[in-house]
Design a protein around this motif. Structure first.
Motif, PDB file in Angstrom:
ATOM      1  N   ALA A  22       0.829  -1.202   0.000  1.00 58.43           N
ATOM      2  CA  ALA A  22       0.000   0.000   0.000  1.00 58.43           C
ATOM      3  C   ALA A  22       0.865   1.254   0.000  1.00 58.43           C
ATOM      4  O   ALA A  22       0.559   2.243  -0.683  1.00 58.43           O
ATOM      5  CB  ALA A  22      -0.925  -0.004   1.215  1.00 58.43           C
ATOM      6  N   LEU A  26       0.949   4.173  -2.840  1.00 58.65           N
ATOM      7  CA  LEU A  26       0.751   5.572  -2.465  1.00 58.65           C
ATOM      8  C   LEU A  26       1.901   6.445  -2.952  1.00 58.65           C
ATOM      9  O   LEU A  26       1.688   7.545  -3.468  1.00 58.65           O
ATOM     10  CB  LEU A  26       0.606   5.685  -0.940  1.00 58.65           C
ATOM     11  N   GLU A  27       3.113   5.978  -2.827  1.00 66.19           N
ATOM     12  CA  GLU A  27       4.269   6.731  -3.310  1.00 66.19           C
ATOM     13  C   GLU A  27       4.208   6.936  -4.814  1.00 66.19           C
ATOM     14  O   GLU A  27       4.553   7.994  -5.326  1.00 66.19           O
ATOM     15  CB  GLU A  27       5.569   6.023  -2.926  1.00 66.19           C
TER      16      GLU A  27
END
Length: 135
Positions: A22, A26-27
């Motif tokens: 996750a 997200l990055e």
């Protein structure tokens, strides 16, 4: 208890792997959203149009500034001159016009009395000296 990313007991570390995946996703989203796209070079017409727009905006800003200065000047004049006119002209005139007449009793016996009148060259002192001289 288990520390960061340790997962739940008995899950074999799967929670930690899910969290890492996750975080990676997200990055990627953040880097895509913040990535700058290269700008193309502008043509002479676009540069001229931008320059003209800037000059027009500056001209409008100068006109607005001049108009604001004029209005502020008017407001300052009214805010300063009106109170001065009232304080130094209207108020004294009003006081003088509304002042009751002074009643002086000149029938008092002044024989044997001595008086020193200061300011007898003008104004109230002169009037007082003249009244005492008549009595």
């Amino acid at each position: 208890r288990g520390g960061r990313g340790a997962g739940r007991p008995g899950d074999g570390g799967r929670a930690r792997l899910g969290t890492a995946a996750a975080m990676d996703a997200l990055e990627r989203v953040i880097s895509q959203a913040t990535r700058k796209t290269p700008q193309r070079e502008k043509t002479q017409e676009e540069l001229a149009a931008e320059k003209k727009a800037r000059e027009e905006e500056e001209r409008e800003e100068e006109e607005l500034e001049k108009a604001c200065e004029q209005w502020c000047g008017k407001i300052c004049r009214v805010g300063v001159i009106v109170p001065l006119v009232f304080s130094y002209i209207m108020h004294p005139v009003w006081e003088y016009a509304m002042r009751p007449a002074m009643q002086v009793n000149t029938d008092l016996p002044t024989s044997g009395a001595h008086a020193v009148v200061t300011g007898g060259c003008g104004g109230i002192g002169l009037q007082t000296a003249a009244l005492l001289a008549e009595a």
